[in-house]
Motif scaffolding. Sequence first.
Motif, PDB file in Angstrom:
ATOM      1  N   VAL A  93      57.056  36.769  59.429  1.00  0.00           N
ATOM      2  CA  VAL A  93      56.908  38.221  59.340  1.00  0.00           C
ATOM      3  C   VAL A  93      58.300  38.819  59.435  1.00  0.00           C
ATOM      4  O   VAL A  93      59.115  38.403  60.270  1.00  0.00           O
ATOM      5  N   GLY A  94      58.580  39.779  58.555  1.00  0.00           N
ATOM      6  CA  GLY A  94      59.894  40.400  58.584  1.00  0.00           C
ATOM      7  C   GLY A  94      59.912  41.751  57.914  1.00  0.00           C
ATOM      8  O   GLY A  94      58.878  42.256  57.449  1.00  0.00           O
ATOM      9  N   GLU A  95      61.110  42.321  57.873  1.00  0.00           N
ATOM     10  CA  GLU A  95      61.309  43.657  57.323  1.00  0.00           C
ATOM     11  C   GLU A  95      62.134  43.573  56.043  1.00  0.00           C
ATOM     12  O   GLU A  95      63.157  42.884  55.998  1.00  0.00           O
ATOM     13  N   VAL A  96      61.671  44.251  55.012  1.00  0.00           N
ATOM     14  CA  VAL A  96      62.398  44.288  53.746  1.00  0.00           C
ATOM     15  C   VAL A  96      63.683  45.109  53.937  1.00  0.00           C
ATOM     16  O   VAL A  96      63.640  46.266  54.343  1.00  0.00           O
ATOM     17  N   ILE A  97      64.827  44.472  53.655  1.00  0.00           N
ATOM     18  CA  ILE A  97      66.119  45.150  53.849  1.00  0.00           C
ATOM     19  C   ILE A  97      66.810  45.444  52.522  1.00  0.00           C
ATOM     20  O   ILE A  97      67.814  46.153  52.485  1.00  0.00           O
ATOM     21  N   GLU A  98      66.293  44.898  51.426  1.00  0.00           N
ATOM     22  CA  GLU A  98      66.806  45.193  50.082  1.00  0.00           C
ATOM     23  C   GLU A  98      65.663  44.937  49.117  1.00  0.00           C
ATOM     24  O   GLU A  98      64.917  43.969  49.269  1.00  0.00           O
ATOM     25  N   SER A  99      65.527  45.815  48.132  1.00  0.00           N
ATOM     26  CA  SER A  99      64.390  45.682  47.233  1.00  0.00           C
ATOM     27  C   SER A  99      64.731  46.091  45.809  1.00  0.00           C
ATOM     28  O   SER A  99      65.439  47.080  45.588  1.00  0.00           O
TER      29      SER A  99
END
Length: 329
Positions: free
Chosen positions: A73-79
């Motif tokens: 589980v993680g956080e999107v930091i670039e998309s």
Amino acid sequence: MARAWSLHSRPEGMPKHTDFAMIDVAPAALGDGEVRIANRWLSVDPYMRGRMNDVKSYVPPFALGEPMQGGAVGEVIESRADAVPVGTWVQHMGGWRDEAVMPAAQVQRLPDLGVDPQAFLGQLGMPGMTAYFGLLAVAEAKAGDTVFVSAAAGAVGSTVVQIAKAKDMTVIGSAGGADKCDWVRSLGADAVIDYKAGEPLVKALAAAAPKGIDVYFDNVGGDHLDAALAHARPNARFAICGMIDVYNSGEPTKLRYLARLIGNRVRMQGFIVSDHMARAAEFYDDMGAMLKAGTLKREETVHDGLEAMPDAFLGLFTGGNKGKMLVRL
């Protein structure tokens, strides 16, 4: 530079720390439709032991020298995917590393159930789905059934206990040690067997279920499976989720009571949770209702730092976890 754990050598028997190696992962520019994720929580699970062997299975083996995979589980930091913007929390299979780059189509937004994000690696993730569909779809457990659960203090087993009680079943759990047994009782189990207490499992289960069992949820195999066969009622159903007793051993499993399958018409079925992923919405609806009703409890054993991944994984095979084993980054 991002870092990841790789498999340095294929284990023989119980894995060793020297079977793992930390590697650097070269920076990767995002392509169209891809996201970069800063992992915050990583999962270790018993099935990963099978992927360390170079054998054909339902998932490919880990490649030597390459980043390993697992739940994260993680956080999107670039998309570069409009549907998954920066700041989105997601779950995915790019674990065993601190950063993952992958197509947005391979990540899932965390449902809004008002729980901590790491819950989606345990009770509300793959282990929870395994418990839910294994019990209700594979074993076809129903109200009034007597259910025997091995590894009842683990991530899957503890969820089986709680779902079964919520569905009005009688539950017998097996766990190792007084502390874990007390916790399983606190989840609502009607009886708990301490398999480390020295009493043969066949005898202990006879005392806990004098009229036999209708359902066995198997996480362990070995003596637990044999005891379940010994006390299976006619038309009992066994959901075979895992056999952690034999993952690190080349010894064959000896089942003295296997022939009882015939006369008692016992149905034994292995299953993989991915068989049921199309029903994920059903799982979240039902488990969400149990959460709101205060029916579900969860426990986590947490190791800190990417360096702790091998320790956390090895702890699965030595009774080092109560509830879900996790690594926090």
